[in-house]
Design a protein around this motif. Structure first.
Motif, PDB file in Angstrom:
ATOM      1  N   ASP A 170       0.103  -1.560   0.003  1.00 31.60           N
ATOM      2  CA  ASP A 170      -0.998  -1.403  -1.032  1.00 31.60           C
ATOM      3  C   ASP A 170      -2.229  -1.057  -0.127  1.00 31.60           C
ATOM      4  OD1 ASP A 170       0.303  -1.612  -2.931  1.00 31.60           O
ATOM      5  OD2 ASP A 170      -0.585  -2.948  -4.088  1.00 31.60           O
ATOM      6  N   ALA A 171      -2.598  -2.314   0.983  1.00 26.50           N
ATOM      7  CA  ALA A 171      -2.987  -1.932   2.407  1.00 26.50           C
ATOM      8  C   ALA A 171      -3.408  -0.928   2.923  1.00 26.50           C
ATOM      9  CB  ALA A 171      -4.004  -3.318   3.061  1.00 26.50           C
ATOM     10  N   LEU A 172      -2.264  -0.664   3.366  1.00 26.99           N
ATOM     11  CA  LEU A 172      -1.947   0.327   4.035  1.00 26.99           C
ATOM     12  C   LEU A 172      -2.297   1.927   3.221  1.00 26.99           C
ATOM     13  CD1 LEU A 172       0.893  -1.046   6.014  1.00 26.99           C
ATOM     14  CD2 LEU A 172      -1.323  -0.135   6.803  1.00 26.99           C
ATOM     15  N   ARG A 173      -2.082   2.345   2.229  1.00 23.75           N
ATOM     16  CA  ARG A 173      -2.107   3.115   1.276  1.00 23.75           C
ATOM     17  C   ARG A 173      -3.291   3.370   0.711  1.00 23.75           C
ATOM     18  NH1 ARG A 173       3.018   2.591  -2.960  1.00 23.75           N
ATOM     19  NH2 ARG A 173       4.159   2.616  -1.724  1.00 23.75           N
ATOM     20  N   SER A 174      -4.689   2.538   0.714  1.00 22.60           N
ATOM     21  CA  SER A 174      -5.980   2.440   0.791  1.00 22.60           C
ATOM     22  C   SER A 174      -6.239   3.122   1.521  1.00 22.60           C
ATOM     23  CB  SER A 174      -6.056   1.125  -0.202  1.00 22.60           C
ATOM     24  OG  SER A 174      -6.529   0.361   0.557  1.00 22.60           O
ATOM     25  N   GLY A 175      -5.622   1.994   2.962  1.00 15.75           N
ATOM     26  CA  GLY A 175      -6.761   2.541   4.210  1.00 15.75           C
ATOM     27  C   GLY A 175      -7.165   3.572   4.810  1.00 15.75           C
ATOM     28  N   GLY A 176      -6.981   4.592   4.411  1.00 16.08           N
ATOM     29  CA  GLY A 176      -7.008   5.589   5.425  1.00 16.08           C
ATOM     30  C   GLY A 176      -6.461   7.476   4.792  1.00 16.08           C
TER      31      GLY A 176
END
Length: 45
Positions: free
Chosen positions: A39-45
């Motif tokens: 989730d963090a990788l999807r939302s960050g960029g």
């Protein structure tokens, strides 16, 4: 600290590491951590 205190501290640290290793290797915790990272990788960029 005396040698006996070092020995007790070392045994305690090893026991804590073993428990932490067992918890982090459980499927539920692994899936939760993977979900958080994904989730963090999807939302960050």
């Amino acid at each position: 600290m005396s040698t006996a205190e070092y020995a007790v501290g070392t045994v305690t640290a090893c026991a804590f590491a073993a428990v932490l290793f067992a918890v982090l290797n459980s499927a539920e915790v692994r899936d939760t951590l993977l979900g958080i990272v994904t989730d963090a990788l999807r939302s960050g960029g």
